[in-house]
Scaffold this motif. Structure first.
Motif, mmCIF file in Angstrom:
data_model
loop_
_atom_site.group_PDB
_atom_site.id
_atom_site.type_symbol
_atom_site.label_atom_id
_atom_site.label_comp_id
_atom_site.label_asym_id
_atom_site.label_seq_id
_atom_site.Cartn_x
_atom_site.Cartn_y
_atom_site.Cartn_z
ATOM 1 N N ILE A 371 0.871 -1.191 0.000
ATOM 2 C CA ILE A 371 0.000 0.000 0.000
ATOM 3 C C ILE A 371 0.900 1.230 0.000
ATOM 4 O O ILE A 371 1.847 1.315 0.794
ATOM 5 C CB ILE A 371 -0.901 0.030 1.254
ATOM 6 C CG1 ILE A 371 -2.032 -0.994 1.137
ATOM 7 C CG2 ILE A 371 -1.504 1.407 1.472
ATOM 8 C CD1 ILE A 371 -3.017 -0.971 2.290
ATOM 9 N N SER A 372 0.597 2.172 -0.902
ATOM 10 C CA SER A 372 1.297 3.467 -0.913
ATOM 11 C C SER A 372 0.258 4.559 -0.737
ATOM 12 O O SER A 372 -0.885 4.411 -1.172
ATOM 13 C CB SER A 372 2.018 3.684 -2.245
ATOM 14 O OG SER A 372 2.882 2.601 -2.509
ATOM 15 N N TYR A 373 0.644 5.663 -0.088
ATOM 16 C CA TYR A 373 -0.326 6.762 0.009
ATOM 17 C C TYR A 373 0.342 8.112 -0.246
ATOM 18 O O TYR A 373 1.528 8.311 0.005
ATOM 19 C CB TYR A 373 -1.094 6.716 1.332
ATOM 20 C CG TYR A 373 -0.311 6.989 2.593
ATOM 21 C CD1 TYR A 373 -0.306 8.260 3.177
ATOM 22 C CD2 TYR A 373 0.382 5.964 3.247
ATOM 23 C CE1 TYR A 373 0.367 8.497 4.362
ATOM 24 C CE2 TYR A 373 1.056 6.191 4.422
ATOM 25 C CZ TYR A 373 1.051 7.472 4.983
ATOM 26 O OH TYR A 373 1.734 7.711 6.150
ATOM 27 N N PHE A 374 -0.487 9.008 -0.789
ATOM 28 C CA PHE A 374 -0.042 10.336 -1.223
ATOM 29 C C PHE A 374 -0.990 11.382 -0.636
ATOM 30 O O PHE A 374 -2.106 11.062 -0.219
ATOM 31 C CB PHE A 374 -0.087 10.438 -2.756
ATOM 32 C CG PHE A 374 0.607 9.308 -3.472
ATOM 33 C CD1 PHE A 374 1.896 9.463 -3.958
ATOM 34 C CD2 PHE A 374 -0.026 8.080 -3.672
ATOM 35 C CE1 PHE A 374 2.537 8.421 -4.618
ATOM 36 C CE2 PHE A 374 0.596 7.031 -4.325
ATOM 37 C CZ PHE A 374 1.888 7.198 -4.804
ATOM 38 N N LYS A 375 -0.547 12.659 -0.664
ATOM 39 C CA LYS A 375 -1.410 13.734 -0.145
ATOM 40 C C LYS A 375 -2.696 13.837 -0.952
ATOM 41 O O LYS A 375 -3.763 14.064 -0.411
ATOM 42 C CB LYS A 375 -0.662 15.074 -0.193
ATOM 43 C CG LYS A 375 0.119 15.380 1.058
ATOM 44 C CD LYS A 375 0.641 16.801 1.027
ATOM 45 C CE LYS A 375 1.392 17.107 2.324
ATOM 46 N NZ LYS A 375 1.962 18.465 2.306
ATOM 47 N N SER A 376 -2.586 13.681 -2.283
ATOM 48 C CA SER A 376 -3.779 13.795 -3.140
ATOM 49 C C SER A 376 -3.587 12.934 -4.385
ATOM 50 O O SER A 376 -2.486 12.438 -4.655
ATOM 51 C CB SER A 376 -4.000 15.252 -3.545
ATOM 52 O OG SER A 376 -2.909 15.682 -4.350
ATOM 53 N N LYS A 377 -4.663 12.811 -5.160
ATOM 54 C CA LYS A 377 -4.622 12.004 -6.380
ATOM 55 C C LYS A 377 -3.629 12.600 -7.379
ATOM 56 O O LYS A 377 -2.922 11.876 -8.085
ATOM 57 C CB LYS A 377 -6.031 11.963 -6.985
ATOM 58 C CG LYS A 377 -6.160 11.054 -8.198
ATOM 59 C CD LYS A 377 -7.591 11.032 -8.707
ATOM 60 C CE LYS A 377 -7.728 10.120 -9.930
ATOM 61 N NZ LYS A 377 -9.112 10.070 -10.426
#
Length: 646
Positions: A371-377
């Protein structure tokens, strides 16, 4: 060689009879000793099941070609000539008492296999025997006076080699008399709910130490009953020991599924495993439904048409599997290269002490097992804030349907312990997709795995069962023994008139299930609980001054802080390089990948039990459907027995 006298106590002559004295020499083999004893007794009977037991050494003399010298037997040896098979009182998971012949001379694993053959339970390696909690003398006398226990006698059943013959799915030895048929019904149909008085008398673990004490009573699978101090007519419990249920098949496993359901039911009612209030109401509704169906009719004997349809279904499923396996190399390459991905906005929360920060919305992508996550799309083309590989992590649900809370709790192994992360989804559809992906990733599988879609559907079905149905009218005047359906915690929290409508409301979602489907659904929901399959032990890790809890499950070991109950560290079996026991200092040592070594001594149980659990789970993972139901006993003992077994 000089002759000398050997004294042997023959059980058949009675307890008051003096030992039989025979003249022997050191080079006489055990078979010859037995012949002389039989000649001396002058009793005409079949002695084939009899063998010699050496009391001082706690040893059976089963190798009849060995001489007295080879065994080291001298004139002071205390020998008993006794049957190898004797009756015991066996208590099954549904609390029914059986009188059944058990093998006192073979290892406990062989004894369990023989008894399971009589009871028509497949995969006996998942079960074992444990000693009951010590009963106080007063209580024992009172129970005898009341005559509370009905004991079903199966000592007359003797099976020849091979699998028992089945008639309409029922073994032949249960069809030959109405009494035996009644026993089979008792084994395969759920028993009526107990009274609150009966439940209040049952042992209930209050904390992790109590749960650890339960596991100290398991018998050693490599040694015989006689070697472990079990006597004729003693009471033993038969339970599922390894929570790794293989090849559950309703067509063949009526007794096995019923006993598994009963063990799950008691684990929940006696609070051996924790569940949420919503889950408890669903468990209660399923129990109510199962009790109702069990009383109304015999659902285990299906019509020929139903049987034919089921056979057709299973044939189609196996054909589907074969077709899946016969993909061309190009198709296989395509399926490997095109692994599905998940992309969506979720909320993330990292619980830390002394912080009041809540959930933060981020853009998440799920690829392979990471799983990776970012501030926004928009920022998802660049570097992520963090990437987490979920292989080997622990995944637990944190769901409250009434409060529209759909959270996934992740415990990700790190060098300094466990990183705890919560992911919050917007609705059940999003939750079921991400939860299924997390569960597969924790086992090292991707969403390309064939089980992904069925996992999503199972999670959705489970959530649907817990939903309230505002449109349906519930007849709350129905007579329900609510206190036999929920654990004592909820009996204290709510009155019966408050529980009844809630249980009946949950029942609306399961009312269409057949008896067998309801039991299987109950088992599946039990399996999805966060603490399912954990067996606890109090241990002292090498270099530590305080006791801690070790949790053992089918795929991992968990170190738990005893004072606060938090998970400190998780080690998975697939990272294990070797494990052994120092039998002199009774210490278990395990080596994992990356030069990680741990060692601990056991406080509440013998280290042999812990060693057997680890080896047993590794054995369970080696099973496959190509083995034709032949159990590799040698491998089981090799993995679980340790040096003592050799």
């Amino acid at each position: 060689m000089a002759n000398w006298d050997l004294q042997v106590t023959v059980e058949d002559l009675g307890p008051e009879a003096p030992p039989v004295s025979i003249s022997v020499a050191g080079d006489l083999h055990i078979g010859g000793v037995i012949l002389r004893i039989v000649d001396k007794t002058q009793i005409q009977k079949n002695w084939s099941d009899y063998a010699l037991w050496w009391e001082q050494k706690k040893q059976w003399l089963l190798k009849t070609n060995w001489t007295l010298d080879k065994y080291g037997i001298l004139a002071d040896a205390k020998l008993f000539f006794t049957p190898q098979h004797k009756p015991i009182r066996l208590v099954l998971p549904n609390n029914c008492n059986l009188k059944i012949n058990a093998n006192f001379a073979g290892p406990v694993l062989r004894t369990v296999i023989d008894m399971c053959k009589i009871l028509n339970i497949r995969h006996p390696e998942e079960l074992s025997l444990l000693k009951p909690v010590e009963e106080k003398e007063k209580k024992r006398k009172k129970d005898k006076e009341e005559g509370v226990e009905e004991i079903y006698d199966l000592t007359g059943v003797v099976l020849s080699g091979g699998a028992p013959t089945l008639y309409n799915g029922v073994p032949a030895h249960f069809v030959d008399s109405p009494e035996k048929e009644a026993i089979y019904k008792m084994l395969s149909v759920s028993q009526p709910a107990p009274s609150p008085e009966t439940m209040s008398k049952m042992y209930r673990p209050g904390n992790l130490i109590d749960k650890a004490q339960i596991n100290s009573r398991w018998l050693d699978s490599s040694r015989s009953l006689m070697q472990q101090g079990i006597l004729e007519n003693d009471r033993l419990l038969m339970r599922f020991k390894y929570y790794s249920f293989f090849d559950l098949e309703p067509k063949y496993d009526v007794v096995r599924i019923t006993q598994m359901y009963e063990q799950a039911r008691w684990a929940i009612l006696l609070e051996e495993i924790d569940c949420t209030e919503e889950e408890m109401m669903l468990f209660a509704a399923l129990q109510y439904h199962i009790n109702k169906l069990s009383l109304t009719s015999d659902h285990n004997h299906r019509s020929g048409n139903d049987q034919a349809l089921e056979d057709l279904d299973s044939a189609l499923q196996s054909l589907e599997v074969k077709m899946d396996n016969s993909l061309s190399s190009t198709e296989m390459l395509e399926s490997i290269t095109s692994i599905p991905e998940l992309k969506d906005y979720l909320k993330i929360f990292r619980p830390k002490r002394l912080t009041l920060k809540g959930y933060k919305q981020c853009w998440f992508t799920f690829k392979d097992t990471s799983i990776s996550y970012f501030k926004s799309k928009e920022e998802s083309m660049g570097e992520p804030i963090q990437q987490m590989n979920l292989k080997g992590c622990e995944v637990a649900p944190d769901v409250n349907i009434a409060g529209q809370k759909f959270c996934i709790k992740l415990l990700i192994p790190a060098p300094d312990g466990m990183n705890e992360i919560y992911l919050r989804c917007d609705d059940e559809k999003q939750y079921s997709r991400w939860m299924a992906a997390c569960r597969l990733a924790s086992k090292g599988k991707t969403m390309a795995d064939s089980s992904y879609q069925s996992e999503v559907q199972n999670i959705l079905a489970f959530l649907t069962m817990q939903k309230k149905n505002p449109g349906t009218q519930v007849a709350s005047d129905e007579n329900i023994n609510t206190h036999s359906l929920v654990s004592p915690r909820y009996q204290k929290k709510y009155k019966a008139k408050q529980l009844t409508p809630r249980i009946l409301e949950a029942h609306q979602n399961v009312a269409q299930l057949t008896l067998m489907d309801a039991k299987i659904r109950f088992i599946q929901i039990w399996q999805s609980l966060p603490d399912f399959g954990l067996s606890y032990f109090v241990v002292r890790f090498k270099g530590c001054r305080k006791d801690e809890i070790l949790g053992i499950s089918n795929n991992r070991l968990i170190r738990i802080d005893l004072s606060i109950g938090d998970v400190v560290k998780t080690w998975r079996y697939n990272n294990m390089r070797q494990w052994n026991v120092n039998w002199d200092i009774r210490q278990v040592a395990i080596e994992f990948d990356g030069n990680v070594n741990i060692a601990f001594s056991c406080v509440t149980a013998d280290c042999k039990i812990v060693h057997e659990y680890i080896g047993g789970y590794i054995f369970m993972s080696t099973r496959n459907k190509d083995q034709n139901d032949v159990l590799n006993e040698e491998l089981f003992h090799k993995l679980t027995g340790g040096n003592e077994a050799l």
